[in-house]
Design a protein around this motif. Structure first.
Motif: not given
Length: 107
Positions: A54-79
């Protein structure tokens, strides 16, 4: 004369193969580059991967993509924790370690 012809024939058939063999051979330990600091490379955590993607993104797009990526990472780790039958406090610790979260989200 026959011996010389045989040597030439063998050398002509082996020469094209030698460079290929030289390329596929593994390097000797003496030829391996030394690690002057003695540090062992640490594999990137999922959090680091999310931040990097997400480093190339800015503002709300960056926050949204980071939040989605982290949610997916947590889900993968939970599985992964469920597959390994990790429960309770150990599961919580495992997921934090797996994701690589330090409790704060950088944006």
């Amino acid at each position: 004369m026959k011996l010389r012809s045989a040597i030439i024939a063998v050398s002509l058939t082996c020469l094209p193969v030698l460079p290929a063999l030289a390329q596929t051979s593994s390097p000797s330990p003496a030829a391996a580059p030394a690690n002057p600091t003695g540090a062992v490379p640490v594999p990137a955590t999922k959090r680091v991967t999310c931040l990097a993607t997400t480093q190339n993104l800015k503002g709300q797009d960056k926050r949204d993509q980071l939040q989605l990526c982290m949610a997916q990472a947590r889900l993968d780790c939970l599985k992964q924790a469920i597959d390994q039958k990790i429960v309770g406090e150990a599961r919580k610790t495992f997921i934090k370690t797996c994701v690589g979260a330090d409790g704060t989200e950088q944006q």
